[in-house]
Write a protein that holds these residues in place. Structure first.
Motif: not given
Ligand code: HEM
Length: 128
Positions: A36, A39-41, A54, A65, A81, A91, A115-116, A120, A123
């Motif tokens: 993981l 994938l993130y900054p 969120f 949010y 991603f 995750w 929920y998660f 997930a 996604m």
């Molecule tokens: C399934 C696996 C998941 C992966 C690999 C993943 C990965 C990422 C990545 C790389 C980002 C960009 C970093 C950022 O700008 O925040 C992101 C953003 C975000 N993720 Fe996930 N995520 C996953 C699942 C989830 C789930 C289940 C949730 C909520 C329950 C979630 C909530 C969010 C939120 C709120 C953002 C910020 C979106 C925005 O406003 O730009 N993610 N995620």
């Protein structure tokens, strides 16, 4: 119709602190996660803030949010991603570990875990 139980959690918890703690713990795991982390900054400040706001909003707390980011459109936001089953599982594992460190929210596992898992899974944007 019964109220969505996820959106009742904030009211029952009564403060934001456990949500921020959860997100801190989640990212402690992400920082050590070889799948993981890339994938993130580099700087996790914004991802932390976005995820905390969120989750607070989704659980029925303040709506900052959406005020800051607009409609969640979460699947679209995750499209850049590569998310397959392995990323989903990683995750969820990090979130599960984080929940284990925040008893105020672990008390709602029966609602949060499904929920998660559902979110997930939604996604996932590619086969693996
Ligand atoms: C399934 C696996 C998941 C992966 C690999 C993943 C990965 C990422 C990545 C790389 C980002 C960009 C970093 C950022 O700008 O925040 C992101 C953003 C975000 N993720 Fe996930 N995520 C996953 C699942 C989830 C789930 C289940 C949730 C909520 C329950 C979630 C909530 C969010 C939120 C709120 C953002 C910020 C979106 C925005 O406003 O730009 N993610 N995620």
């Amino acid at each position: 119709m019964a109220q969505d139980p996820v959106s009742m959690i904030y009211m029952q918890v009564g403060s934001e602190e456990p949500f921020f703690k959860l997100v801190e713990e989640f990212y402690v795991g992400v920082e050590k996660d070889p799948l993981l982390r890339p994938l993130y900054p580099e700087d996790l400040t914004h991802p932390k803030e976005k995820l905390a706001l969120f989750l607070i909003q989704r659980c029925g707390g303040r709506g900052t949010y959406t005020e800051q980011r607009g409609h969640p459109r979460m699947r679209q936001r995750h499209m850049p991603f590569k998310i397959g089953m392995k990323e989903r599982d990683a995750w969820l594992k990090n979130m599960d570990n984080a929940l284990g460190k925040v008893p105020e929210l672990a008390a709602y596992r029966d609602v949060l875990d499904p929920y998660f898992v559902e979110f997930a899974t939604f996604m996932i944007n590619q086969p693996q």
